[in-house]
Design an enzyme around this catalytic site. Structure first.
Site, PDB file in Angstrom:
ATOM      1  N   GLY A  48       1.123  -1.330  -0.068  1.00 29.25           N
ATOM      2  CA  GLY A  48       0.035  -0.084   0.122  1.00 29.25           C
ATOM      3  C   GLY A  48       0.811   1.227  -0.019  1.00 29.25           C
ATOM      4  O   GLY A  48       2.015   1.257   0.227  1.00 29.25           O
ATOM      5  N   ASN A  49       0.116   2.434  -0.512  1.00 30.68           N
ATOM      6  CA  ASN A  49       1.218   3.700  -0.232  1.00 30.68           C
ATOM      7  C   ASN A  49       0.008   4.712  -0.247  1.00 30.68           C
ATOM      8  O   ASN A  49      -1.133   4.608  -0.598  1.00 30.68           O
ATOM      9  CB  ASN A  49       2.037   3.646  -1.734  1.00 30.68           C
ATOM     10  N   SER A  66       9.253   3.690  -0.872  1.00 31.56           N
ATOM     11  CA  SER A  66       9.099   2.148  -1.274  1.00 31.56           C
ATOM     12  C   SER A  66       9.530   1.164  -0.335  1.00 31.56           C
ATOM     13  O   SER A  66      10.691   1.409   0.303  1.00 31.56           O
ATOM     14  CB  SER A  66       9.794   2.110  -2.540  1.00 31.56           C
ATOM     15  N   GLY A  67       8.610   0.483   0.056  1.00 31.56           N
ATOM     16  CA  GLY A  67       9.268  -0.668   0.807  1.00 31.56           C
ATOM     17  C   GLY A  67       9.447  -0.518   2.363  1.00 31.56           C
ATOM     18  O   GLY A  67      10.368  -1.198   2.775  1.00 31.56           O
ATOM     19  N   GLU A  75       4.227   3.044  -7.031  1.00 28.18           N
ATOM     20  CA  GLU A  75       3.142   3.312  -7.731  1.00 28.18           C
ATOM     21  C   GLU A  75       2.993   4.928  -7.867  1.00 28.18           C
ATOM     22  O   GLU A  75       2.089   5.418  -7.991  1.00 28.18           O
ATOM     23  CB  GLU A  75       1.818   2.830  -6.954  1.00 28.18           C
ATOM     24  N   HIS A  97      -3.621   3.893  -1.521  1.00 30.29           N
ATOM     25  CA  HIS A  97      -3.597   2.632  -2.071  1.00 30.29           C
ATOM     26  C   HIS A  97      -3.594   1.493  -1.088  1.00 30.29           C
ATOM     27  O   HIS A  97      -2.526   1.638  -0.470  1.00 30.29           O
ATOM     28  CB  HIS A  97      -2.435   2.567  -3.063  1.00 30.29           C
ATOM     29  N   HIS A 146      -4.403  -2.700   0.179  1.00 33.76           N
ATOM     30  CA  HIS A 146      -4.902  -4.191  -0.350  1.00 33.76           C
ATOM     31  C   HIS A 146      -5.695  -4.729   0.964  1.00 33.76           C
ATOM     32  O   HIS A 146      -5.374  -5.687   1.417  1.00 33.76           O
ATOM     33  CB  HIS A 146      -3.545  -5.212  -0.324  1.00 33.76           C
ATOM     34  N   HIS A 182      -5.210  -7.135  -7.320  1.00 28.92           N
ATOM     35  CA  HIS A 182      -3.916  -6.356  -6.636  1.00 28.92           C
ATOM     36  C   HIS A 182      -4.401  -5.625  -5.504  1.00 28.92           C
ATOM     37  O   HIS A 182      -3.935  -5.792  -4.315  1.00 28.92           O
ATOM     38  CB  HIS A 182      -3.294  -5.335  -7.651  1.00 28.92           C
TER      39      HIS A 182
HETATM   40 ZN   LIG Z   1      -0.342  -2.352  -4.224  1.00 24.33          ZN
END
Ligand SMILES: [Zn+2]
Length: 217
Positions: free
Chosen positions: A29-30, A46-47, A77, A96, A98, A160
């Site tokens: 997610g972000n 990221s990550g 993303e 974003h 999941h 996704h």
């Molecule tokens: Zn994602």
């Protein structure tokens, strides 16, 4: 007042809130926010573990994706977030995630229709599921912008997750919550062998009109 928002703090706090809300797990997610007065977009790195990120980890870029501040790699993303900001001028925050019940439909490539009054008021339109594309790809960015359209406050990414929009971060979280709730209700209706009764387009439009003046002045 937009000039009073500490956008980096907003991203850090929202990351913790996203993990705490159960909307996503681990580093998936972000989140982003856009300051329309400067044209800058603030993104999660990221990550990284959301409970550990600080304001220094937030990545700042312009609407074309040129990095303006921060030393971390931005979320993969990034371009998907930017595409939505370019398409929808009223959107200033994107989450974003999941989440499980939304994923039940995303993994089947299915749309989530407006089946409750809350969904009519908050989601704005049928939540469409995009065509499949690889994470971080240009194709996913294009498919997402297409699925979100002109009116919906969210879309599903095929197999996704979900992308939720808001005029501010509070609204984006509200969208995320109502989308997941709607998906859960639809799942339970179908699991019990039922079908949603449905709400007419006229009543959906009437509720959306009502929401414009809802609450205290
Ligand atoms: Zn994602």
């Amino acid at each position: 007042m937009s000039e009073e928002i500490n956008y980096k703090k907003l991203i850090v706090d929202s990351g913790k809130k996203m993990v705490g809300s159960g909307l996503t797990v681990e580093t998936w997610g972000n989140i982003s926010a856009m300051d329309r007065s400067t044209g800058l977009v603030y993104l999660t790195p990221s990550g990284m573990d959301y409970s550990a990120i600080t304001e220094d980890d937030v990545v700042v870029c312009d609407i074309d994706g040129n990095i303006k501040d921060g030393f971390r790699k931005p979320t993969i993303e990034k371009d998907l977030h930017l595409a939505v900001y370019r398409k929808r001028n009223e959107v200033n925050a994107i989450i974003h995630t999941h989440p499980i019940y939304s994923m039940v439909f995303a993994t089947q490539g299915r749309d989530i229709p407006i089946i409750t009054d809350e969904a009519a008021q908050v989601l704005g339109d049928t939540i469409r599921c995009s065509k499949y594309a690889l994470p971080g790809s240009r194709e996913l960015m294009e498919n997402c912008a297409e699925a979100v359209g002109e009116k919906a406050n969210a879309c599903l990414l095929n197999s996704h997750g979900a992308v939720c929009l808001g005029k501010d971060m509070k609204s984006a979280f509200k969208t995320a919550k109502i989308l997941e709730m709607t998906a859960q209700i639809l799942y339970m209706i179908e699991a019990s062998g039922g079908k949603p009764a449905g709400i007419s387009p006229e009543n959906i439009a009437a509720m959306q009109e009502m929401m414009k003046s809802y609450g205290q002045k």
